[in-house]
Design an enzyme around this catalytic site. Structure first.
Site, short mmCIF file in Angstrom:
data_model
loop_
_atom_site.label_atom_id
_atom_site.label_comp_id
_atom_site.label_asym_id
_atom_site.label_seq_id
_atom_site.Cartn_x
_atom_site.Cartn_y
_atom_site.Cartn_z
N TYR A 185 -82.75 -47.08 -8.27
CA TYR A 185 -81.86 -46.85 -9.53
C TYR A 185 -80.57 -46.66 -9.24
O TYR A 185 -80.42 -45.85 -8.44
CB TYR A 185 -82.51 -45.88 -10.54
CG TYR A 185 -81.87 -45.60 -11.73
CD1 TYR A 185 -81.59 -46.68 -12.67
CD2 TYR A 185 -80.86 -44.34 -11.76
CE1 TYR A 185 -80.68 -46.45 -14.00
CE2 TYR A 185 -80.25 -44.31 -13.01
CZ TYR A 185 -80.13 -45.13 -14.09
OH TYR A 185 -79.45 -44.98 -15.23
N ASP B 102 -76.08 -45.52 -1.81
CA ASP B 102 -75.94 -44.89 -3.14
C ASP B 102 -76.70 -43.66 -2.84
O ASP B 102 -77.88 -43.33 -2.85
CB ASP B 102 -76.88 -45.63 -4.31
CG ASP B 102 -76.61 -44.75 -5.60
OD1 ASP B 102 -76.25 -43.87 -5.55
OD2 ASP B 102 -77.05 -45.37 -6.65
N LYS C 267 -74.20 -36.03 -9.01
CA LYS C 267 -75.22 -35.00 -9.42
C LYS C 267 -74.62 -33.52 -8.47
O LYS C 267 -73.88 -32.94 -9.19
CB LYS C 267 -76.60 -35.35 -8.76
CG LYS C 267 -77.09 -36.56 -9.52
CD LYS C 267 -78.60 -36.82 -9.67
CE LYS C 267 -79.23 -37.48 -10.66
NZ LYS C 267 -79.28 -39.08 -10.37
C1 LIG Z 1 -78.72 -40.37 -10.88
C2 LIG Z 1 -78.36 -41.51 -10.27
C3 LIG Z 1 -77.53 -42.60 -10.66
C4 LIG Z 1 -76.59 -42.49 -11.94
O1 LIG Z 1 -75.80 -41.42 -12.10
P1 LIG Z 1 -75.70 -41.09 -13.55
O2 LIG Z 1 -74.53 -39.84 -13.46
O3 LIG Z 1 -76.85 -40.71 -14.33
O4 LIG Z 1 -74.91 -42.12 -14.18
C5 LIG Z 1 -77.02 -43.49 -9.77
N1 LIG Z 1 -77.49 -43.66 -8.52
C6 LIG Z 1 -78.60 -42.71 -8.07
C7 LIG Z 1 -79.26 -42.82 -6.96
C8 LIG Z 1 -79.01 -41.71 -8.78
O5 LIG Z 1 -79.94 -41.02 -8.54
#
Ligand SMILES: *Cc1c(COP(=O)(O)O)cnc(C)c1O
Length: 428
Positions: free
Chosen positions: A143, A238, A266
């Site tokens: 994701y 990511d 995060k």
């Molecule tokens: C949480 C997450 C996102 C999205 O971040 P948001 O702040 O919720 O938009 C993108 N990539 C990864 C791997 C994530 O865990």
């Protein structure tokens, strides 16, 4: 004053779609009523009815040092006195950029955003703008936020173009995203053989945390690096979840692979809305106002969020912190899996730093297809059993879990006591 979670959920559903501002919070995959929280302190938080829980979600990762860390709270309150937002540059942003660059050697320049979604969307646009190519490669089960180009699932067959994973995404847009199985080196090589010259970027979670937790084979990440180099595509790690969560230098420091671009979120905001993307200078210099790739944000680099992030990272830099965090996370996982085994259940686990996966199957999965093989019905019963005992895990079998640096032996003890009770009930 307390009120029931049920009452709040009823009210919320009238004015907020599904009663929540992010779908997984609605408890749809486990059933029951989501808990509405009103206070957190360290490793614990309290819902609207006053029930206490040990928190293994930690706001889905950001709370590396637990709820309401005193130093972060104090820093945020102090900075807010001087203004919440300027829409103009501040020294704090430079401090955070410098800190990120010093902790993660693949970063030469960074740009701050307010969410991980923005960071990944922008990184994809930048990769396309830099290479002049359109297609991107992502992996099934990873994701990367809810941007159109990334909310795409595999089409039928191995080497087909992607299909929208949500209504509202044009099929022709999704068709520029190629979706491959995680950890599949052969599929990756075959894909580049066929489409390599049209691929702008690979985007990958170097440790997957959005299909429960799935570890990469080193050869898989290595191949991501090799094919992008060979075909002139950009490798995007990511690390929105893994950055400063699995290690101070992120997953890239563990596997020793240097991506061209990295997305962060995060942990770098310490619980405030803050994310970033960064990487090689020659690529980052394609961003406006220096270059032709547009990217912006009214609240980007917000001083209150940046302050929370700076303190979170400052605290994370304490020597030995990730070893201790990793030991605690491993202890929670080993404890729970040992109890499950004693009662005859198949439960496997993985843990890196403060991130973990609990899999209700004999062996840890290596891709989405294997993740789908877990015993979901058993997970639901485990989840609700633990919730009743005051232990809060992610309300979905497809999410990773998190331990903070302030989870201690008392939390470990209470968690295992709860697990003992729950598995005993489930076995009888
Ligand atoms: C949480 C997450 C996102 C999205 O971040 P948001 O702040 O919720 O938009 C993108 N990539 C990864 C791997 C994530 O865990």
């Amino acid at each position: 004053m307390t009120t029931s979670n049920e009452k709040l959920f009823d009210r919320a559903q009238l004015v907020i779609p599904g009663g929540v501002n992010s779908p997984v919070r609605a408890f749809r995959s486990v059933g029951g009523t989501p808990r509405f929280f009103k206070k957190g302190k360290g490793p614990r938080f309290w819902d609207a009815a006053g029930q206490e829980y040990i928190d293994y979600v930690c706001s889905w990762g950001p709370l590396l040092h637990g709820h309401a860390n005193p130093e972060i709270v104090q820093g945020v309150c102090a900075i807010a006195q001087d203004g919440m937002s300027f829409g103009a540059p501040t020294e704090l942003e430079i401090n955070l950029a410098e800190r990120l660059i010093s902790l993660m050697p693949s970063l030469e320049m960074v740009r701050l955003t307010s969410s991980g979604t923005e960071a990944t969307m922008s990184a994809i646009r930048l990769a396309r703008g830099f290479t002049g190519r359109t297609n991107i490669v992502k992996f099934d089960g990873c994701y990367h936020g809810h941007g159109d180009a990334l909310l795409v699932k595999a089409g039928s067959g191995a080497l087909t173009l992607g299909q929208p994973d949500s209504k509202g995404i044009p099929a022709d847009l999704a068709s520029h995203t190629l979706v491959l199985p995680y950890n599949d080196v052969d599929a990756l090589q075959a894909c580049f053989k066929e489409y390599g010259d049209s691929i702008a970027a690979i985007i990958v979670e170097p440790i997957a945390g959005n299909m429960n937790m799935v570890l990469p084979h080193h050869s898989f990440l290595q191949t991501c690096r090799e094919v992008t180099q060979e075909y002139g595509a950009i490798l995007i790690f990511d690390e929105v979840m893994t950055g400063f969560r699995v290690a101070l230098g992120g997953a890239q420091s563990i596997y020793g692979i240097t991506p061209d671009l990295t997305t962060l979120g995060k942990v770098i905001g310490g619980g405030m809305p803050l994310a970033a993307f960064g990487g090689r200078r020659e690529i980052m210099e394609h961003l406006a106002p220096l270059g032709p790739v547009y990217q912006a944000g009214t609240l980007s680099g917000n001083p209150v969020a940046v302050t929370a992030g700076l303190i979170n990272l400052q605290l994370a830099s304490e020597p030995g912190l990730y070893e201790r965090l990793g030991d605690m996370t491993r202890a929670v996982m080993d404890g729970i899996t040992n109890i499950a085994e004693r009662y005859g259940f198949n439960l496997s686990s993985c843990a890196v730093g403060g991130m973990f996966g609990l899999h209700f199957q004999a062996q840890c999965p290596t891709n989405l297809k294997e993740v789908m093989g877990a015993d979901n019905a058993l997970f639901k019963r485990f989840f609700h059993g633990m919730l009743n005992e005051g232990v809060y895990f992610a309300p979905s079998a497809f999410e990773a879990g998190f331990v903070s640096t302030v989870h201690g032996t008392q939390e470990l003890h209470e968690t295992l006591e709860a697990a003992e009770k729950v598995f005993c009930q489930l076995a009888n």
